[in-house]
Design a protein around this motif. Structure first.
Motif, mmCIF file in Angstrom:
data_model
loop_
_atom_site.group_PDB
_atom_site.id
_atom_site.type_symbol
_atom_site.label_atom_id
_atom_site.label_comp_id
_atom_site.label_asym_id
_atom_site.label_seq_id
_atom_site.Cartn_x
_atom_site.Cartn_y
_atom_site.Cartn_z
ATOM 1 N N LEU A 645 3.668 12.964 -0.110
ATOM 2 C CA LEU A 645 4.020 12.291 -1.782
ATOM 3 C C LEU A 645 6.176 11.203 -1.313
ATOM 4 O O LEU A 645 5.457 11.174 -2.174
ATOM 5 C CB LEU A 645 4.115 12.706 -3.044
ATOM 6 C CG LEU A 645 2.545 13.772 -3.024
ATOM 7 C CD1 LEU A 645 3.538 14.895 -4.286
ATOM 8 C CD2 LEU A 645 1.511 13.097 -3.401
ATOM 9 N N LEU A 646 6.252 11.362 -0.214
ATOM 10 C CA LEU A 646 7.307 10.622 0.014
ATOM 11 C C LEU A 646 6.984 9.376 0.686
ATOM 12 O O LEU A 646 7.917 8.669 0.568
ATOM 13 C CB LEU A 646 8.624 11.792 0.916
ATOM 14 C CG LEU A 646 8.319 12.937 0.318
ATOM 15 C CD1 LEU A 646 9.295 14.116 1.371
ATOM 16 C CD2 LEU A 646 9.424 12.996 -1.018
ATOM 17 N N VAL A 647 5.860 8.624 0.611
ATOM 18 C CA VAL A 647 6.019 7.675 1.791
ATOM 19 C C VAL A 647 4.410 7.040 0.446
ATOM 20 O O VAL A 647 4.115 6.740 0.279
ATOM 21 C CB VAL A 647 5.283 7.657 2.745
ATOM 22 C CG1 VAL A 647 6.646 8.427 4.362
ATOM 23 C CG2 VAL A 647 4.447 8.000 2.856
ATOM 24 N N CYS A 648 5.412 5.680 1.024
ATOM 25 C CA CYS A 648 4.465 4.633 0.342
ATOM 26 C C CYS A 648 3.367 3.479 1.289
ATOM 27 O O CYS A 648 3.788 3.223 2.402
ATOM 28 C CB CYS A 648 5.476 3.056 -0.434
ATOM 29 S SG CYS A 648 4.296 1.406 -0.428
ATOM 30 N N SER A 649 2.314 4.740 1.291
ATOM 31 C CA SER A 649 1.010 3.775 1.977
ATOM 32 C C SER A 649 0.027 2.642 1.393
ATOM 33 O O SER A 649 0.337 2.263 0.211
ATOM 34 C CB SER A 649 -0.191 4.388 2.121
ATOM 35 O OG SER A 649 0.394 5.962 2.811
ATOM 36 N N ILE A 650 0.239 1.545 2.033
ATOM 37 C CA ILE A 650 -0.290 -0.050 2.020
ATOM 38 C C ILE A 650 -0.849 0.028 2.962
ATOM 39 O O ILE A 650 -1.485 0.184 4.155
ATOM 40 C CB ILE A 650 1.253 -1.072 2.230
ATOM 41 C CG1 ILE A 650 2.773 -0.408 1.616
ATOM 42 C CG2 ILE A 650 0.626 -2.217 2.233
ATOM 43 C CD1 ILE A 650 3.353 -1.081 2.060
ATOM 44 N N ILE A 651 -2.356 -0.033 2.180
ATOM 45 C CA ILE A 651 -4.144 -0.681 2.980
ATOM 46 C C ILE A 651 -4.012 -1.520 2.180
ATOM 47 O O ILE A 651 -4.641 -1.504 1.174
ATOM 48 C CB ILE A 651 -4.280 -0.031 2.872
ATOM 49 C CG1 ILE A 651 -3.600 1.899 3.730
ATOM 50 C CG2 ILE A 651 -5.930 -0.092 4.189
ATOM 51 C CD1 ILE A 651 -5.117 2.790 3.618
ATOM 52 N N ILE A 652 -4.024 -3.379 3.029
ATOM 53 C CA ILE A 652 -4.558 -4.496 2.395
ATOM 54 C C ILE A 652 -5.489 -5.013 3.694
ATOM 55 O O ILE A 652 -5.650 -5.044 4.115
ATOM 56 C CB ILE A 652 -3.679 -5.218 2.747
ATOM 57 C CG1 ILE A 652 -2.642 -4.857 1.856
ATOM 58 C CG2 ILE A 652 -4.012 -6.834 1.333
ATOM 59 C CD1 ILE A 652 -1.366 -5.775 1.993
ATOM 60 N N ASN A 653 -7.309 -4.873 2.239
ATOM 61 C CA ASN A 653 -7.773 -4.906 3.728
ATOM 62 C C ASN A 653 -8.450 -6.370 3.434
ATOM 63 O O ASN A 653 -8.245 -7.050 2.052
ATOM 64 C CB ASN A 653 -9.651 -5.065 2.323
ATOM 65 C CG ASN A 653 -9.352 -3.177 3.259
ATOM 66 O OD1 ASN A 653 -9.181 -2.724 3.962
ATOM 67 N ND2 ASN A 653 -9.575 -2.402 2.310
ATOM 68 N N LYS A 654 -8.648 -7.433 4.739
ATOM 69 C CA LYS A 654 -8.993 -8.904 4.300
ATOM 70 C C LYS A 654 -7.288 -9.514 3.836
ATOM 71 O O LYS A 654 -7.996 -10.068 3.130
ATOM 72 C CB LYS A 654 -10.374 -9.206 3.787
ATOM 73 C CG LYS A 654 -11.384 -8.744 4.472
ATOM 74 C CD LYS A 654 -12.854 -9.505 3.166
ATOM 75 C CE LYS A 654 -14.321 -8.939 3.820
ATOM 76 N NZ LYS A 654 -15.164 -9.013 3.521
ATOM 77 N N PRO A 655 -6.725 -9.683 4.510
ATOM 78 C CA PRO A 655 -5.203 -9.640 4.140
ATOM 79 C C PRO A 655 -4.901 -11.118 4.450
ATOM 80 O O PRO A 655 -6.018 -11.942 5.305
ATOM 81 C CB PRO A 655 -4.482 -8.886 5.282
ATOM 82 C CG PRO A 655 -4.612 -8.289 6.226
ATOM 83 C CD PRO A 655 -6.066 -8.237 6.147
ATOM 84 N N SER A 656 -4.086 -12.280 4.074
ATOM 85 C CA SER A 656 -3.485 -13.001 4.688
ATOM 86 C C SER A 656 -3.513 -12.787 5.763
ATOM 87 O O SER A 656 -2.456 -11.858 6.529
ATOM 88 C CB SER A 656 -3.430 -13.652 3.654
ATOM 89 O OG SER A 656 -1.525 -13.390 3.033
ATOM 90 N N TYR A 657 -2.595 -14.343 6.699
ATOM 91 C CA TYR A 657 -1.935 -13.665 8.529
ATOM 92 C C TYR A 657 -1.380 -15.284 8.527
ATOM 93 O O TYR A 657 -1.440 -16.277 7.632
ATOM 94 C CB TYR A 657 -3.270 -13.967 8.850
ATOM 95 C CG TYR A 657 -2.233 -13.619 10.224
ATOM 96 C CD1 TYR A 657 -1.948 -12.566 10.852
ATOM 97 C CD2 TYR A 657 -1.683 -14.494 10.967
ATOM 98 C CE1 TYR A 657 -0.751 -12.026 12.088
ATOM 99 C CE2 TYR A 657 -1.447 -14.671 12.381
ATOM 100 C CZ TYR A 657 -0.880 -13.409 12.873
ATOM 101 O OH TYR A 657 0.058 -13.475 14.248
ATOM 102 N N PRO A 658 0.406 -14.820 8.440
ATOM 103 C CA PRO A 658 0.455 -14.347 8.652
ATOM 104 C C PRO A 658 2.078 -12.566 7.965
ATOM 105 O O PRO A 658 2.048 -12.384 8.215
ATOM 106 C CB PRO A 658 1.506 -14.433 9.601
ATOM 107 C CG PRO A 658 2.437 -16.030 9.416
ATOM 108 C CD PRO A 658 1.202 -16.143 8.813
ATOM 109 N N ASP A 659 2.020 -13.528 6.857
ATOM 110 C CA ASP A 659 2.326 -12.890 5.709
ATOM 111 C C ASP A 659 1.045 -12.031 4.236
ATOM 112 O O ASP A 659 0.584 -12.649 3.844
ATOM 113 C CB ASP A 659 3.305 -13.747 5.154
ATOM 114 C CG ASP A 659 3.513 -13.037 3.874
ATOM 115 O OD1 ASP A 659 3.463 -11.622 3.834
ATOM 116 O OD2 ASP A 659 4.383 -13.925 2.432
#
Length: 960
Positions: A645-659
């Motif tokens: 519970l101490l970290v923020c997990s980021i998962i983005i499917n089909k993300p924009s690139y490079p940002d």
């Protein structure tokens, strides 16, 4: 508060015995499975006991003596002796003195030397011819010795002396990780299942349980490999044990200066390197290694004070090849690149005789190592792995107090420091724990993962570990009983700093043109299917301690029957996260109950029998049973509740690139899904094994013997990972919907190891020695320390151990030829390893086996028709049986050396050693070879890398 109390109570018995030994007058510490023993009976010509006879034992190399008086039954004993060559002198009024010379003692051996004195003047002397070293008739253990003769003569790759443990039956290196030189022994089939001592003190990482520190090969006197049934004074290992003794100085100055050299011109390529060389148009794979150093030992004061020092340095300019097989996309990152590394080892030791009953030693050893670009090469770009430094230091003090002829005490203190320092390739490795300035974070890269290439690295980690250890061992002799009891206490502060995936990872769905030196190409990459990242960086610590005590009795129950029985207790504190403060977490974890943590009933009984069948010391029957508890790895428990519970997990499917964030704050993308967590089961315990053995030894000549042993080991309670928040009947609905996966480390692993060991050994005499070892084994388990693949049918995980080689034959020998030429060789033949057939199906994040198969059936009883039936459902062509590769090992190493006399004992030794002389293609373990396990892959069953081809090495050594 609880940890402080544990520390106090653990230290009390150790400190009490320690102060007793220090202030009572004390001789170098040799306990903990290291000390040897000479005993016997002094009689006159009629066989009557000579009570009060004076017996003097002298170490022929150092002149150090011990003196005891024979008891009323004429019996004398010298317990807990260092390995070496000794002489005995017997004196009694009215009798001519008697002497026995050249008695060789090795680690842990018990020899009997009876003497019959003749009437005569005291000035007269009778010299008794020393017998050949017989087999030990007092022990039930299954063990073998690697002697100084073998260390000096055998081919040893990279001067890693521990590799010679493989000469013994029941050993392998299949479970070893590439970071540390290790050996798997008997049923210790995991890389953390065995124990290691050097000079009577513990030499393991608490963090993972592997050997913590190497010492120079030139500083090793000999070592012993306990495959099964190691004695009760050794603990915290469920497999086997290795005890090492370093060299001491003698009354003569001796030393050497050496250089070992390797180069690509002395090596042959394996078939995969040959193909890469042709495909990339390379002239070769650059390689050069220099390994040099010196050893020196001698007297400061003869017969009293001695020193020994050893230094070794290795510099390697290696290379790696990035080769994806898709030059149309990745030619800009393919090629051969430099991969430097270096290692420095040193050891300094001083031994001091205080009196005939008191000696002491101090030893300081260190290791500094740099290894570049681990996991780079193949489909991983030159910047995609990690580099690491591993500094290690230890200081050991020991003394032995021989209070009387029947009472002896050993005391040892150790301080050790070790740390893994990991960073991105091509950048300096950051070493300031818990600090994250821009200079550190700028070394991290965003990882780009294509199907056939990985580029970039963002892995850093620091793991400093200290160890403060105290050991005390007492030997008390009462008639036919030899009692041993003692204690060990270790306090181990440990920290870990692992920033994690701070700079993120893009995963692309297809291979495409990529050139990191072309910003336009990088900016226009297509088809990103996922972006992941974790924030913020975290670090924490876990201070653990260990307390063990034992009592055992070596009892000569009958003139030809020895009984070894005892009890050991092992207790770890802090290793169960029982001292963790849950208030540091944003919310309570669902199952954790810290008041119930800890394993307090680790009592390990030991029983062994040794029967001298004829009474001549040549035919020995032995049997034994023991229960052995294993170390809990601190890294495993630290990565559980303290980091939930101490970290923020980021998962983005089909993300924009490079940002991937579209200009928004990364924290706004933190997952709001129910969090995944890892916990220890509240009944988490120390794994343990129950070991049974029965065997027979027959001495054929003074130097030739044959050993046959049957071994059965039942292993229990290692952990397995189970998602307890998963409903197999309805996977879409979790029993606790506010949580995601709840992975419990549950102590539910088990294993069975059955083996027959055969050892045919000719000790060195008449200018040659040899050892032939054969192992026939069968090992099955349910994947300890792994994830339960299918919660509806956990029995699918039961199968051959991942390092189960059914047959292993190792033959070694050295021969002294005319003209001072020595030829030595090692031939190894080991059968293939198993592998699993995995499908493309994942259930709750766990990859499933191909329907109709179970774990590790490959190269055992896998039905290839079942695999091909699965492939047909995917529209894939069948796999021919010829594609299933074998990881069988067939290796022959040889060493030829020539001594050129200079003057006196000075000589120049030149040698050549060649490893894998016949350039046999030996494929590595399937479980390290990627897609070999995935049934949907076109390369299923193929192992696409190989161990090194022929490697030759030249050396020169000046001995004085």
């Amino acid at each position: 508060m609880r940890s402080q109390k544990n520390l106090m109570w653990g230290l009390l018995p150790c400190l009490a015995l320690g102060f007793l030994s220090v202030f009572s007058g004390v001789l170098p510490a040799r306990g903990q499975g290291v000390g040897a023993e000479i005993s016997g009976t002094v009689t006159d010509a009629t066989g009557a006991a000579l009570a009060g006879a004076k017996v003097t034992l002298t170490d022929q190399a150092t002149g150090v003596t011990r003196v005891v008086t024979a008891g009323s039954d004429g019996h004398y004993v010298f317990p807990d002796l260092p390995n070496g060559t000794y002489s005995l002198k017997f004196d009694q009024a009215g009798f001519a003195s008697a002497e026995i010379h050249d008695i060789v003692l090795n680690i842990g051996t018990n020899l009997t030397r009876d003497v019959q004195m003749k009437v005569g003047a005291v000035q007269q002397q009778v010299t008794v011819e020393a017998q050949g070293a017989p087999i030990d008739t007092t022990k039930s253990e299954v063990a073998g010795l690697v002697s100084l003769q073998q260390i000096n003569n055998m081919p040893i790759n990279s001067r890693q002396y521990l590799n010679l443990a493989l000469l013994m039956p029941g050993t392998s290196q299949d479970a070893s990780r590439p970071y540390y030189n290790n050996v798997a022994i008997g049923a210790g089939v995991t890389f953390y299942g065995n124990g290691f001592f050097v000079d009577g003190v513990r030499n393991t990482w608490a963090e993972q349980g592997e050997p913590r520190q190497d010492i120079p090969e030139g500083a090793v006197a000999e070592f012993k490999v306990y495959t099964t049934q190691f004695p009760a004074d050794l603990g915290l290992a469920e497999g086997g044990f290795v005890t090492v003794v370093s060299k001491s100085g003698t009354n003569q100055f001796h030393g050497d200066i050496f250089e070992y050299w390797r180069n690509e011109r002395l090596n042959a390529l394996n078939k995969f390197q040959t193909a890469q060389q042709k495909s990339l148009g390379l002239k070769g794979f650059p390689f050069n290694r220099n390994q040099f150093g010196a050893d020196l030992g001698g007297p400061v004061i003869k017969n009293r004070t001695h020193f020994f020092a050893s230094f070794e340095r290795t510099r390697t300019n290696d290379s790696l090849t990035v080769f994806t097989g898709l030059p149309q996309f990745y030619s800009s990152v393919e090629g051969t690149f430099a991969k430097p590394s270096w290692r420095t080892l040193w050891l300094a030791r001083g031994d001091q005789k205080i009196s005939n009953n008191q000696t002491m030693f101090v030893r300081y050893a260190g290791e500094r190592e740099y290894q570049d670009c681990f996991n780079c090469g193949g489909s991983a770009a030159v910047n995609a792995g990690f580099s690491q430094k591993i500094p290690r230091t230890s200081i050991v003090f020991g003394d032995t107090w021989m209070k009387s002829a029947r009472l002896l005490n050993d005391f040892r203190f150790q301080y050790a420091f070790s740390e893994y320092e990991i960073g991105s390739p091509a950048f300096p490795i950051w070493t300031a724990f818990g600090q994250y300035p821009p200079a550190r974070l700028n070394e991290l890269q965003t990882v780009l993962s294509f199907p056939s290439l990985t580029w970039g690295a963002n892995f850093q980690e620091l793991g400093p570990e200290h160890r403060y250890g105290i050991n005390d061992d007492v030997t008390s002799i009462h008639g036919t009983h030899e009692l041993h009891f003692g204690t060990e206490y270790d306090y181990i502060p440990y920290k870990d700093d692992s920033p994690g995936n701070l700079t993120g990872r893009f995963t692309f769905g297809k291979d495409q043109l990529f050139d990191p030196n072309n910003p336009t190409i990088v900016a226009n990459l297509q088809n990103p299917i996922q972006y992941t990242q974790t924030l913020p960086p975290i670090n924490d610590e876990l201070n653990t301690s260990y307390w063990g005590w034992y009592v055992m009795d070596n009892w000569r129950a009958l003139p030809r029957l020895n009984v070894n029985y005892g009890l050991r207790y092992d207790r770890q504190f802090g290793s169960f996260n029982e001292n963790f403060n849950p208030a540091t977490l944003p919310q309570a974890l669902p199952f954790a109950n810290y008041s119930k943590r800890g394993d307090t009933n680790n009592f390990g009984p030991r029983l062994g029998l040794s029967w001298d069948v004829t009474g001549a010391g040549k035919s020995i029957v032995r049997a034994g049973f023991g229960q052995y508890y294993n170390n809990i790895r601190t890294l495993i428990t630290l990565f559980a509740e303290p980091r939930d519970l101490l970290v923020c997990s980021i998962i983005i499917n089909k993300p924009s690139y490079p940002d991937p964030f579209g200009g928004k704050s990364p924290s706004s993308f933190c997952s709001t899904a129910p969090p995944n967590i890892t916990e220890l089961e509240n009944n988490f315990v120390n794994p343990y094994s129950q070991q049974f053995n029965g065997g027979f030894t027959q001495q054929l000549t003074d130097t030739l013997s044959v050993n046959v042993d049957g071994v059965y080991v039942h292993s229990l309670r290692d952990y397995r990972d189970v998602d307890v928040n998963f409903n197999p009947a309805n996977p879409s609905v979790r029993p606790l919907p506010q949580w995601g996966q709840i992975i419990l480390h549950e102590p539910i692993s088990k294993g069975d190891y059955k083996a027959m060991y055969l050892r045919f050994e000719k000790r060195y005499s008449h200018r040659y020695q040899y050892l032939v070892s054969y192992t026939l084994s069968d090992c099955k388990d349910n994947n300890p320390a792994g994830r339960v693949a299918n919660l509806t049918n956990p029995n699918l995980d039961w199968g051959p151990c991942s390092i189960d080689r059914r047959n292993a034959l190792v033959a070694s020998g050295s021969f002294q030829l005319p003209w001072q030429v020595i030829v030595a060789g090692v031939f190894s033949l080991r059968s293939t390893l198993p592998f699993s057939a995995f499908s493309n199906t994942f259930i709750d994040g766990a990859r499933q086996y191909v329907p109709g198969t179970t774990r590790d059936q490959g190269n055992r009883d896998l039905n290839l028709g079942t695999v091909n039936a699965y492939r047909s459902t995917l529209g894939l062509a069948p796999i021919p049986s010829s594609q299933i590769n074998s990881s069988r090992l067939n290796d022959f190493d040889i060493r030829v050396s020539k001594a050129i006399p200079i003057k006196g004992e000075r000589q120049l030794q030149v040698s050549c050693q060649v490893f894998n002389l016949f350039n046999t293609t030996n494929l590595p373990a399937p479980f390290t070879s990627g897609q070999v396990n995935v049934a949907a892959a076109s390369s299923f069953g193929e192992i696409l890398t190989a161990q090194p081809g022929t490697q030759a090495e030249l050396s020169v050594r000046f001995v004085f």
